[in-house]
Design a protein around this motif. Structure first.
Motif, PDB file in Angstrom:
ATOM      1  N   VAL A   9       0.810  -1.374  -0.023  1.00  0.00           N
ATOM      2  CA  VAL A   9      -0.029   0.086   0.007  1.00  0.00           C
ATOM      3  C   VAL A   9       0.862   1.227   0.080  1.00  0.00           C
ATOM      4  O   VAL A   9       1.983   1.251   0.516  1.00  0.00           O
ATOM      5  CB  VAL A   9      -1.013  -0.059   1.260  1.00  0.00           C
ATOM      6  N   TYR A  10       0.343   2.278  -0.643  1.00  0.00           N
ATOM      7  CA  TYR A  10       1.182   3.802  -0.540  1.00  0.00           C
ATOM      8  C   TYR A  10       0.193   4.428   0.346  1.00  0.00           C
ATOM      9  O   TYR A  10      -1.048   4.655   0.029  1.00  0.00           O
ATOM     10  CB  TYR A  10       1.074   4.039  -2.016  1.00  0.00           C
ATOM     11  N   SER A  11       0.769   5.224   1.203  1.00  0.00           N
ATOM     12  CA  SER A  11       0.290   6.270   2.112  1.00  0.00           C
ATOM     13  C   SER A  11      -0.228   7.491   1.030  1.00  0.00           C
ATOM     14  O   SER A  11       0.397   8.024   0.367  1.00  0.00           O
ATOM     15  CB  SER A  11       1.003   6.935   3.159  1.00  0.00           C
ATOM     16  N   ARG A  12      -1.439   7.924   1.369  1.00  0.00           N
ATOM     17  CA  ARG A  12      -1.940   9.028   0.822  1.00  0.00           C
ATOM     18  C   ARG A  12      -1.705  10.295   1.680  1.00  0.00           C
ATOM     19  O   ARG A  12      -1.946  11.556   1.002  1.00  0.00           O
ATOM     20  CB  ARG A  12      -3.506   9.108   0.237  1.00  0.00           C
ATOM     21  N   ARG A  17       3.471  10.340   3.299  1.00  0.00           N
ATOM     22  CA  ARG A  17       2.797  10.353   1.977  1.00  0.00           C
ATOM     23  C   ARG A  17       3.740   9.880   1.007  1.00  0.00           C
ATOM     24  O   ARG A  17       4.697  10.353   0.976  1.00  0.00           O
ATOM     25  CB  ARG A  17       2.564  11.833   1.684  1.00  0.00           C
ATOM     26  N   LYS A  51      -9.029   4.281   4.012  1.00  0.00           N
ATOM     27  CA  LYS A  51      -9.320   5.705   3.120  1.00  0.00           C
ATOM     28  C   LYS A  51      -8.040   6.577   2.845  1.00  0.00           C
ATOM     29  O   LYS A  51      -8.147   7.393   1.847  1.00  0.00           O
ATOM     30  CB  LYS A  51     -10.393   6.331   3.222  1.00  0.00           C
ATOM     31  N   HIS A  52      -6.859   6.367   3.591  1.00  0.00           N
ATOM     32  CA  HIS A  52      -5.742   7.342   3.529  1.00  0.00           C
ATOM     33  C   HIS A  52      -4.796   6.242   2.989  1.00  0.00           C
ATOM     34  O   HIS A  52      -3.571   6.952   2.871  1.00  0.00           O
ATOM     35  CB  HIS A  52      -5.239   7.548   4.970  1.00  0.00           C
ATOM     36  N   LEU A  53      -5.052   5.238   2.193  1.00  0.00           N
ATOM     37  CA  LEU A  53      -3.859   4.404   1.641  1.00  0.00           C
ATOM     38  C   LEU A  53      -4.588   4.175   0.232  1.00  0.00           C
ATOM     39  O   LEU A  53      -5.850   4.128   0.052  1.00  0.00           O
ATOM     40  CB  LEU A  53      -4.018   3.218   2.409  1.00  0.00           C
ATOM     41  N   LYS A  54      -3.422   3.944  -0.584  1.00  0.00           N
ATOM     42  CA  LYS A  54      -3.756   3.748  -2.184  1.00  0.00           C
ATOM     43  C   LYS A  54      -3.046   2.141  -2.082  1.00  0.00           C
ATOM     44  O   LYS A  54      -2.061   1.872  -1.851  1.00  0.00           O
ATOM     45  CB  LYS A  54      -2.880   4.495  -2.982  1.00  0.00           C
ATOM     46  N   ILE A  55      -4.221   1.172  -2.343  1.00  0.00           N
ATOM     47  CA  ILE A  55      -3.953   0.007  -2.213  1.00  0.00           C
ATOM     48  C   ILE A  55      -3.491  -0.760  -3.705  1.00  0.00           C
ATOM     49  O   ILE A  55      -4.268  -0.565  -4.562  1.00  0.00           O
ATOM     50  CB  ILE A  55      -5.106  -0.818  -1.625  1.00  0.00           C
ATOM     51  N   SER A  56      -2.382  -1.283  -3.792  1.00  0.00           N
ATOM     52  CA  SER A  56      -1.984  -1.676  -5.114  1.00  0.00           C
ATOM     53  C   SER A  56      -2.271  -3.080  -5.208  1.00  0.00           C
ATOM     54  O   SER A  56      -2.896  -3.780  -4.119  1.00  0.00           O
ATOM     55  CB  SER A  56      -0.350  -1.683  -5.287  1.00  0.00           C
ATOM     56  N   GLU A  95       0.351   1.003 -13.858  1.00  0.00           N
ATOM     57  CA  GLU A  95       0.142   2.113 -13.239  1.00  0.00           C
ATOM     58  C   GLU A  95      -0.385   1.448 -11.762  1.00  0.00           C
ATOM     59  O   GLU A  95      -0.962   0.638 -11.776  1.00  0.00           O
ATOM     60  CB  GLU A  95      -0.844   2.695 -13.534  1.00  0.00           C
TER      61      GLU A  95
END
Length: 96
Positions: A9-12, A17, A51-56, A95
């Motif tokens: 995951v990537y922190s938004r 961040r 909801k604060h993470l971008k899940i790959s 992407e």
């Protein structure tokens, strides 16, 4: 409730961040514990709102296997796998 164990995951939001991390534990439907093996070690994982993470779509299978035994993987394993998976993902042209 979807299972995100071992997912990259990537922190938004927050000071971390854009940082790649691995999900170590599902706290409930809204929160997970994540670590990167460096600043956020497995001994002190970060509680993050989904909801604060971008899940790959990338999953660290080695971490999943260790988590299924009821233990946490070593910080060196998380660092190595994040580096390898991020490099493989970047060179594949997908992407995130």
């Amino acid at each position: 409730m979807e299972n995100y164990l071992g997912r990259i995951v990537y922190s938004r939001k927050g000071r971390d961040r854009g940082k790649a991390m691995i999900v170590l534990e599902m706290v409930n439907e809204q929160y997970v514990l994540v670590a990167d093996g460096e600043l956020r070690r497995v001994e002190n994982p970060k509680l993050k709102n989904l909801k604060h993470l971008k899940i790959s779509d990338l999953t660290d299978e080695e971490t999943v296997q260790v988590l299924k035994t009821g233990a946490y993987p070593g910080n060196h394993i998380i660092r190595r796998n994040l580096k390898e998976l991020s490099a493989d993902h970047a060179t594949s042209g997908k992407e995130v």
